[in-house]
Design a protein around this motif. Structure first.
Motif: not given
Length: 728
Positions: A366, A368, A372, A390-392, A411-412, A414
């Motif tokens: 990921i 970032s 994460n 976070a969400e991906f 990433r969408q 946090s």
């Protein structure tokens, strides 16, 4: 004194947080209640007393439950305890028991699982991935996950990664047999024994630990021969650059530059060779090039081109797992928490990256600005990746599947999620935020082209236990009803139950509790199974039970006799326990007047052998006995905008309440019980349930204007709406 009649047409907002007490301006206030305990919300807006639970088996201890679905006719409940896996049929029959596993009672709820056909894979970062295989209708085996090997049996197709810094080199002492591996910096520890190292892609299995820089190993694939190239123009080549030979396609890393020669650590099976022509045959990224005039074998040389097996005792094991897109995915490990690893397409034990062809393994981190740690993977419209921060998701479509050359992780949001498994529900994925106090739905928005993580629990936050949520499960439809429910198990043993129907704009919460503590739950094909801790006759028991619309009490068993009788055996799980409620069916199954759960007999204690004797000479064919539970609704404080302002805080009296009922056998309103009047002179016929309106008259004044409705007897009760006459 003035009067107003208020009509609550539905309960589609469910139970509301006490902090909503002043929000009479919202739609939720008018459609919600202060308390909704042990009710199931109906898609039409009403509520129904929740199903009871059927007793299936005595587990003998606390277990975590998983579903195992081979096909629609062969469903299993997997029950995990420390080092143990038990396999039950959906009727509660113990089919098989396996022992010797690595999980403990302390990390049981950190174990992730995925299942496809007859194989289930379980993962945890502290022990090797485990494969449970169904070998027959009632038999299973367990083993560690083994990666595929090449036909020669040397190379295993496991993910590899260089954990050491890029400049750290490794020097093999030989190319075959037993050798030593020496690194230029501290790398090794005793846990590396048994793991594999790849030098230029050729694998060595570590067999012994000497020091932090030296280990011994057995070569599984003969290491490539390093070479010294006499070259016409060697002084401009640089150590560390990769050089290639266009004629032979040989490739190597420059590890030494001398006068008229370079030494290269070969990176391919193809070796450099002497060229007779005058053309430039060797070139590097620095721009240097030259003709090879002589070649000799040297070494093995120190090289930076090496890596380790990703999953090992030294580096940790996979944290999460998922079958998705014809691949098996592992998400994160202890030392690579933010990496994703996939198998080859339709080859679930082969993680060979090969030449990065479309069907070969995908391995990527990921990208970032923070680490994460992957906690869960979910298969939905996309591969969804949930981490602790976070969400991906990984973009894909029918025409653009996930492939190595076009793989990215977007990433969408946090919020992060913990150990509770996210669950697909109503075209979204529900996940528990890492704080443990908010449940969000991860929903794809077509216009925005991304996922939104809307909070769905804010109006009922009080239903989520302060000590956190333990597990989750989803039922997408009941046997006799269309509703779908998501269940979140609180640490205190209660359930926060979410019901939604997006097209109908219904979103509501309720609370389910029982005489005991629910320890875990799982769902199979529209049925919810629980491991529940109960105190039976002062003894702690751990039961496997199933919520069932066929019973109206918990921990229930149903026993049928071939003739009319007042004595029934078969309740040994409740032996000598007080406060066991007994309900009798009416008639026989073949009788046209047969009705289940028709008569509430009362509270009867089974004897020491589990036998129940009905008092008073009453005889019947079938009884159900179990533990009663109260179902309670308490309305929101009555509020109304009178001509001179709101009536909030004014003394109020609710004089009458009209309940709109469906197939109801019993209910109390503020202590006043419903009386069933629809009987005939033929007492052999079952009482008729009430469908329609029933009026209750109440007394007393207060400043809130609330009523409490309870189903205290274990008989059917469904409330569709209510009307109150409020005096103020």
């Amino acid at each position: 004194m003035r009067r107003v009649r208020t009509l609550q047409t539905n309960f589609s907002a469910g139970q509301l947080d006490p902090l909503m007490a002043a929000r009479s301006d919202t739609k939720a206030y008018g459609n919600g209640v202060e308390t909704l305990t042990n009710f199931m919300q109906l898609v039409q807006g009403g509520v129904k007393r929740r199903p009871g639970t059927e007793y299936l088996a005595d587990l003998g201890g606390a277990y975590r439950l998983f579903p195992f679905i081979f096909n629609e006719n062969q469903l299993y409940i997997v029950a995990l305890a420390a080092g143990t896996a038990k396999f039950y049929s959906t009727s509660g029959t113990l089919l098989d028991t396996l022992t010797g596993f690595d999980w403990t009672s302390d990390n049981l709820y950190e174990v992730r699982y995925t299942q496809r056909n007859d194989v289930m894979i379980l993962t945890h970062e502290d022990f090797p991935m485990t494969v449970i295989t169904r070998t027959g209708a009632s038999s299973f085996t367990g083993a560690y996950f083994d990666f595929d090997q090449d036909l020669a049996g040397g190379k295993i197709y496991a993910p590899m990664y260089k954990f050491a810094r890029d400049e750290v080199t490794i020097t093999p002492s030989g190319r075959t047999g037993s050798i030593t591996l020496t690194t230029s910096a501290a790398v090794w520890n005793s846990d590396h024994v048994g793991a594999r190292v790849a030098v230029h892609g050729r694998q060595v299995e570590i067999t012994g630990y000497t020091s932090s820089t030296v280990v011994t190993g057995t070569v599984q694939e003969e290491l490539l021969a390093d070479q010294q190239l006499s070259i016409s123009s060697g002084s401009t080549f640089q150590v560390g650059e990769v050089v290639t030979q266009t004629d032979s396609e040989a490739e190597g890393e420059v590890v030494e530059v001398g006068s008229g020669y370079i030494r290269v650590a070969n990176l391919k099976k193809v070796l450099f060779k002497t060229q007779s022509s005058g053309d430039a045959t060797v070139g590097g990224l620095s721009g240097a090039e030259g003709q090879v005039t002589a070649v000799s074998t040297v070494g093995p040389l120190a090289t930076r081109d090496w890596n380790e097996e990703v999953f090992s005792y030294a580096r940790g094991w996979a944290r999460s797992c998922l079958f998705h897109g014809q691949r098996l995915w592992f998400g994160g490990s202890r030392d690579l928490p933010a990496h994703l690893f996939s198998s080859k397409v339709a080859s679930f034990f082969n993680f060979d990256t090969g030449e990065a062809l479309d069907d070969e393994s995908i391995q990527a981190p990921i990208a970032s600005d923070q680490v994460n740690s992957i906690t869960h993977l979910v298969s939905a419209g996309h591969l969804q990746v949930f981490t602790d921060q976070a969400e991906f998701y990984c973009p894909e479509s029918e025409n653009s599947p996930l492939i190595p050359a076009d793989f990215n992780i977007r990433r969408q949001s946090s919020y992060g999620t913990g150990d509770v498994r996210p669950v697909p529900f109503d075209r979204a994925t529900l996940f528990v935020q890492s704080t443990g106090k908010v449940i969000r739905e991860y929903k794809w928005e077509e216009i925005e082209g991304g996922y939104t993580p809307n909070a769905i629990s804010l109006v009922a936050s009080n239903l989520l236990d302060q000590n956190g949520i333990v597990d989750s499960a989803v039922i997408y439809g009941l046997k006799n009803r269309p509703e779908q429910y998501a269940f979140f198990l609180n640490a205190d043993g209660t359930l926060a139950v979410y019901h939604a129907a997006r097209n109908e704009q219904i979103s509501s919460w309720s609370k389910w509790e029982t005489d005991g503590e629910i320890l875990d739950l799982t769902a199979l094909e529209g049925e919810l199974y629980i491991c529940v801790k109960r105190t039976i006759n002062s003894v702690t028991k751990y039961f496997l039970e199933k919520f069932s619309e066929d019973v109206t009490v918990d921990c229930a068993k149903t026993v049928t006799s071939g003739s009319l009788t007042d004595t029934f055996s078969g309740f040994s799980h409740l032996s000598s326990h007080g406060h066991v409620d007994v309900i009798a069916d009416h008639g026989q199954t073949a009788d046209a007047d047969y009705k289940k759960n028709a008569f509430y007999i009362g509270d009867i204690s089974p004897d020491g052998s589990g036998q129940i004797v009905i008092n008073g000479g009453y005889t019947t064919y079938t009884i159900t006995a179990g533990l009663n539970f109260d179902a309670t609704i308490k309305t929101m404080p009555a509020d109304y905008a009178a001509n001179d302002g709101q009536i909030t805080g004014l003394p109020k009296k609710i004089s009458t309440v009209d309940l709109i009922l469906d197939s109801t056998m019993g209910v109390d309103v503020e202590g006043t019980s419903l009386i069933l009047r629809r009987v005939t002179n033929d007492l052999s016929k079952p009482p008729a349930a009430i469908t329609g309106r029933s009026r209750f008259y109440l007394l007393g004044w207060d400043k809130l204007g609330q009523i409490q409705i309870q189903s205290t007897v274990p008989l059917d009760f469904t409330l569709l709406g209510l009307m109150m006459e409020v005096a103020f």
